[in-house]
Write a protein that holds these residues in place. Structure first.
Motif, mmCIF file in Angstrom:
data_model
loop_
_atom_site.group_PDB
_atom_site.id
_atom_site.type_symbol
_atom_site.label_atom_id
_atom_site.label_comp_id
_atom_site.label_asym_id
_atom_site.label_seq_id
_atom_site.Cartn_x
_atom_site.Cartn_y
_atom_site.Cartn_z
ATOM 1 N N HIS A 186 0.808 -1.232 0.000
ATOM 2 C CA HIS A 186 0.000 0.000 0.000
ATOM 3 C C HIS A 186 0.839 1.279 0.000
ATOM 4 C CE1 HIS A 186 -3.113 -2.845 0.778
ATOM 5 N NE2 HIS A 186 -2.796 -3.040 2.025
ATOM 6 N N GLY A 201 -6.364 4.877 -4.183
ATOM 7 C CA GLY A 201 -6.030 4.793 -2.767
ATOM 8 C C GLY A 201 -7.219 5.083 -1.888
ATOM 9 N N THR A 236 -7.544 -0.134 5.572
ATOM 10 C CA THR A 236 -6.631 -1.168 5.104
ATOM 11 C C THR A 236 -7.402 -2.359 4.559
ATOM 12 O OG1 THR A 236 -5.041 -0.481 6.798
ATOM 13 C CG2 THR A 236 -4.658 -2.594 5.745
ATOM 14 N N ALA A 241 -8.540 -1.522 1.117
ATOM 15 C CA ALA A 241 -7.429 -1.640 0.174
ATOM 16 C C ALA A 241 -7.125 -3.104 -0.109
ATOM 17 C CB ALA A 241 -6.195 -0.934 0.724
ATOM 18 N N ASN A 242 -7.121 -3.945 0.922
ATOM 19 C CA ASN A 242 -6.873 -5.375 0.736
ATOM 20 C C ASN A 242 -7.969 -6.033 -0.095
ATOM 21 O OD1 ASN A 242 -4.486 -5.443 2.217
ATOM 22 N ND2 ASN A 242 -5.547 -5.802 4.153
ATOM 23 N N THR A 298 -3.663 -2.890 -6.435
ATOM 24 C CA THR A 298 -2.980 -2.312 -5.279
ATOM 25 C C THR A 298 -3.449 -0.875 -5.037
ATOM 26 O OG1 THR A 298 -1.115 -1.602 -6.658
ATOM 27 C CG2 THR A 298 -0.952 -3.767 -5.597
ATOM 28 N N MET A 299 -3.540 -0.509 -3.754
ATOM 29 C CA MET A 299 -4.078 0.789 -3.359
ATOM 30 C C MET A 299 -3.143 1.449 -2.346
ATOM 31 S SD MET A 299 -7.205 1.045 -4.811
ATOM 32 C CE MET A 299 -8.442 1.797 -3.781
ATOM 33 N N TRP A 300 -2.980 2.760 -2.489
ATOM 34 C CA TRP A 300 -2.212 3.566 -1.532
ATOM 35 C C TRP A 300 -3.092 3.852 -0.316
ATOM 36 C CZ3 TRP A 300 -1.025 9.461 -2.168
ATOM 37 C CH2 TRP A 300 -0.068 9.853 -1.228
ATOM 38 N N VAL A 301 -2.502 3.758 0.896
ATOM 39 C CA VAL A 301 -3.267 4.002 2.126
ATOM 40 C C VAL A 301 -2.528 5.027 2.988
ATOM 41 C CG1 VAL A 301 -4.364 2.971 4.150
ATOM 42 C CG2 VAL A 301 -4.170 1.654 2.044
ATOM 43 N N LYS A 314 0.797 4.791 5.095
ATOM 44 C CA LYS A 314 1.985 4.936 4.251
ATOM 45 C C LYS A 314 2.158 6.412 3.903
ATOM 46 C CE LYS A 314 2.727 0.733 4.789
ATOM 47 N NZ LYS A 314 3.386 -0.230 3.933
ATOM 48 N N THR A 350 3.869 -4.519 6.089
ATOM 49 C CA THR A 350 2.425 -4.725 6.029
ATOM 50 C C THR A 350 1.940 -5.202 7.383
ATOM 51 O OG1 THR A 350 2.556 -5.379 3.706
ATOM 52 C CG2 THR A 350 0.535 -5.915 4.876
#
Length: 896
Positions: A172, A540, A561, A564-565, A570-573, A616, A669
């Motif tokens: 992330h 994100g 999170t 995102a999961n 894939t994602m920015w968090v 992040k 993670t």
């Protein structure tokens, strides 16, 4: 002089030409990789580059980095950094450079052939017509693509034409030009130009180089870009609805089917044909702007038989009620009836705000597209730009009372009808899923207009029958509310449709600026914060928290999170708003008499905790607040420019985190267990039970802490999450039908699955054979259901009488207890003997940044704010003036 001026002009033109040509740097002459490789094997790549123009040397002033991009099926699956450590200081046109790089190809990628492309950060690269291929095969590859995410990526081109490649890793983290981007800064709200510039310069002087600019003006957004670039500040923009244009009002119905939940229903003894009723405006109905229609249904007292339906002839709206009148035609004088009302009205729902995406005749998206084109024309931003936050509206969410709303918006209803037809295909499929009792609608369009009205009265009639009304024709239909998917279908359609619209807006933005787009998260798990597309949509999910300790997880971070999961890529968090306390609690005696941060260690400890929660990057609240007397004078404490030493601390933490620990943070993670299905909100945990199916999902799976200290976060997509432990509760038929397939897949994948709660043992799940019919009450007051373990199972839990209610058989664990009050302390019966050990992130920042503590001091930002005390008084920024208490302007010294 004329000659010198001419040379200067030519030199200027040459420099401009060089800058504009920076994007054209290299041609890949050769890229060699082995044809076949197994996951986990070492691979050697051979790369030959040729400089393609005289200006390529401009790119070599700092170390260059390349990457290899592994794509399959048009999707990016892996990025491998390729350091160009042998690159000379200057390159001539046609000069070639050969480099080799050895790396380990990871496991967990899809099997099959990949095309490989070389990217040089900060340059445009010409690839050969035939892209090199590599085949990945053998153990360690993935065949089920639902459990592996492709990589979000893009190329942002700045106002000088220079490309900036970015991608988001599987932890992330946003990777910008080959390096982790871990912003540690704040949110900035524009107030007044001179003051704004002073604060921004103060930020840069103290080493705070990351912010997102919260603005509602397109012109203001663009006007600050030169200053931000000059100061070296990396910036994003939260544009909000002021730039896009929006409507916040909806035609809607509040769905309440239980009399105890504000149902507009009345006992009525007929004394003539004319009748009038006063319906109080309380709760959600206080936000009514206009009554569109009020329909009625007259039932027998037990609500088992329909006597008459119709529309009230008039509806008068007052501040505290709306009065309705009608003339009944089928009622007998002196007999008792139950009158149930269905008011349809236009209003602004409670919650954090939701634009009316579906409004006619002025479509929201058409206006959005027009405003995006105006705001994001070519070359709007410079190299310091990083991201957009909120593609639609600040903290837009379907929360609180919005959860119980059926939107009577023609566009949305039309889309719902299409969704029903696509989902069920035939009327028979709809009949089974919605469990109609008696007649059913003639078409999917008719079904899409059905609104839950009321249940038969408890103990009378048919206690599982729910009446539904077609809000257009007033036709009534009945369903079995313990079996029907009527409301849950709408629930999932509405949230997924909202997510699709947000994705459309993101794609509009990306046509002009290809940079990460983050949706700010403000509630528990929401389906519309999950990107269900392999390509396009948001990049994100940003979370916010105003609590320290476990609250920082419980409130928001675990949910973000989990979203995102649960996403397909894939994602920015990042943390997009936060502080170590709830800074909105005005006049709190402790917080009101202390600064925002009391020590450098406190700041670093809080930031460490946010990284440990999965952030992040983070933006504190606030660098500078909005104008006026927003949230009272207490908000002054949250402005970091009032605290020069705290601004300095933030810069020191930023420097330490990015100079020494950026890669460690980027690759970390936090372990998180998954629970499903996701329901409830932390401030209203029984939300679902209140507005439709009182018994449909009583055992909600929300955020809680497992006995081993690992946080469990809810999801609706368990098979997209690679968790070592999965919790679930599928007690009733509705949730078992919807999530039974996911549950069985987890068992087949050999995951540790913990089923918590009861089952009706209706044969829908393979585990139903383990549930008996007896129930006993435990000493702590909870109910337990009898279990019938298979041979060889390990007994985990028994009642005082010896009844088994918990066992483990292989990877399946069942604990048959009630979990309505599921908290971090309950239940204690789980067995984690075979659980994986969580990855724990070291917390170096707080230990490496000790120092000055402000706790002994009292503080004053107003000369008359506090009386003298035994503690010394520390004044904040001397440029602050008392007149700002009423929203006045700052008399900044000239030249600052």
């Amino acid at each position: 002089m004329r000659y010198l001026a001419r040379c200067t002009t030519l030199l200027t033109l040459y420099c401009v030409a060089c800058i504009s040509a920076v994007a054209h740097g290299f041609t890949v002459r050769e890229l060699t990789l082995p044809h076949e490789v197994k996951p986990g094997e070492r691979v050697t790549a051979y790369l030959v580059l040729t400089a393609s123009d005289l200006n390529s040397y401009l790119l070599t002033r700092k170390a260059l980095m390349a990457s290899l991009r592994f794509s399959q099926g048009g999707l990016l699956w892996h990025v491998e950094d390729f350091p160009l450590d042998k690159f000379p200081g200057q390159v001539s046109t046609g000069q070639s450079l050969a480099c080799t790089h050895e790396f380990l190809l990871p496991t967990g990628l899809p099997a099959g052939a990949y095309s490989v492309e070389a990217i040089i950060y900060g340059a445009r690269v010409e690839m050969p017509a035939r892209t090199p291929q590599i085949r990945l095969q053998g153990p360690g590859t993935i065949t089920d693509l639902s459990i592996v995410k492709n990589i979000s990526h893009g190329t942002y081109v700045d106002m000088d034409g220079v490309p900036h490649q970015w991608w988001i890793n599987r932890q992330h983290t946003l990777i910008w030009e080959g390096k982790p981007y871990i912003p540690i800064g704040g949110m900035f709200c524009s107030r007044e130009r001179q003051r704004d510039e002073w604060v921004l310069r103060n930020m840069a002087l103290n080493g705070v180089y990351d912010l997102y600019f919260n603005c509602t003006s397109i012109d203001a957004m663009r006007s600050y870009v030169p200053l931000l670039e000059k100061l070296g500040i990396r910036y994003g923009f939260q544009i909000e609805a002021g730039a896009w244009g929006h409507s916040m009002e909806f035609p809607m119905v509040q769905v309440r089917t239980h009399a105890e939940a504000n149902l507009p229903a009345f006992d009525y003894v007929a004394d003539g044909n004319a009748a009038s009723f006063r319906i109080p405006r309380s709760g959600y109905t206080r936000n009514i702007k206009q009554i569109l229609a009020v329909y009625y249904t007259v039932f027998t007292p037990d609500r088992s038989t329909v006597v008459e339906t119709g529309k009230f002839a008039s509806a008068e709206l007052t501040p505290d009620h709306f009065a309705v009148t009608t003339t009944f035609t089928k009622l007998r004088p002196g007999e008792r009836y139950q009158v149930v009302c269905l008011p349809i009205y236009r209003g602004k729902p409670d919650g954090f705000g939701l634009p009316n995406f579906w409004e006619k005749p002025k479509p929201y998206l058409a206006q959005v597209e027009k405003n995006i084109e105006k705001a994001l024309g070519k070359g709007a931003f410079g190299p310091g730009f990083r991201c957009f936050l909120e593609p639609s509206l600040n903290e837009t969410d379907i929360t609180q009372d919005l959860e119980s709303v059926y939107f009577v918006e023609p566009n949305l209803i039309e889309e719902y009808a299409s969704w029903l037809q696509e989902t069920y295909t035939t009327p028979e499929g709809l009949q089974r899923a919605w469990a109609f009792i008696g007649p059913m609608p003639a078409s999917f369009a008719d079904a899409s207009r059905l609104i839950p009205l009321c249940l038969d009265a408890p103990g009378d009639g048919n206690p599982t029958r729910c009446w539904m009304m077609d809000h257009q024709t007033q036709a009534l239909y009945a369903v079995d509310y313990t079996k029907t998917h009527a409301w849950t279908d709408y629930f999932y359609f509405r949230d997924d449709n909202y997510g699709r619209v947000v994705s459309e807006i993101c794609d509009m933005i990306r046509q002009y600026v290809d940079a990460p787009i983050v949706q700010k998260h403000v509630s528990m798990f929401k389906r519309y914060n999950v990107n269900q597309q392999r390509v396009g949509g948001m990049d994100g999910v940003g979370f916010e928290t105003y609590m320290d300790g476990d609250g920082s997880y419980t409130f928001h971070s675990t949910a973000a999170t989990s979203e995102a999961n649960s996403s397909m890529r894939t994602m920015w968090v990042p943390l997009t708003e936060g502080s170590p306390t709830n800074s909105f609690v005005d006049q709190n005696p402790y917080w009101y008499n202390r600064p925002y941060w009391v020590s450098r260690r406190e700041m670093a400890t809080w930031i460490d905790r946010m990284f440990d929660a999965g952030a992040k990057g983070l933006y504190t609240f606030l660098i500078q607040r909005p104008g006026g007397t927003w949230i009272g004078n207490f908000a002054q404490w949250t402005e970091l420019y009032h605290q020069p030493i705290a601004m300095k601390w933030l810069g020191e933490v930023n420097d330490l985190a990015n100079r020494r620990y950026a890669r460690q943070i980027a690759d970390f993670t936090p372990m998180q267990y998954a629970s499903f299905p996701a329901r409830g909100q932390f401030w209203r945990p029984d939300m679902w039970a209140n507005f439709y199916q009182a018994d449909a999902c009583p055992d909600n799976m929300r955020v809680f802490k497992a006995p081993n200290g690992i946080w469990v976060a809810p999801t609706d997509f368990p098979n997209r999450i690679d968790s070592p432990v999965y919790y679930c509760n599928l007690r009733t038929r509705v949730v078992a039908e919807r999530f039974g397939g996911e549950f069985e897949q987890l068992l087949q994948r050999g995951k540790l699955v913990i089923y918590v709660g009861f089952r009706d043992a209706d044969g829908l799940l393979s585990i139903d054979k383990y549930f008996g019919t007896k129930f006993e009450r435990l000493p702590d007051g909870r109910q337990a259901q009898e279990l019938l373990p298979p041979p060889g199972a390990e007994t985990l839990n028994t009642t005082p009488s010896g009844m088994i209610y918990g066992f483990r058989a292989g990877k399946l664990q069942i604990v048959a207890t009630s979990i309505w009050n599921f908290t971090e302390k309950n239940p204690q019966e789980m067995d984690y003997a075979r659980d994986d050990n969580p990855q724990v992130m070291p917390k170096p920042l707080a230990t490496e940044l000790p120092g000055f503590d402000l706790r002994p001091y009292r503080f004053s930002i107003f000369s008359d704010a506090y009386s003298p005390s035994d503690a010394p008084v520390m004044e904040w920024n001397p440029l602050y003036r008392p007149e700002d208490r009423s929203g006045g302007t700052y008399p900044w010294p000239s030249g600052r």
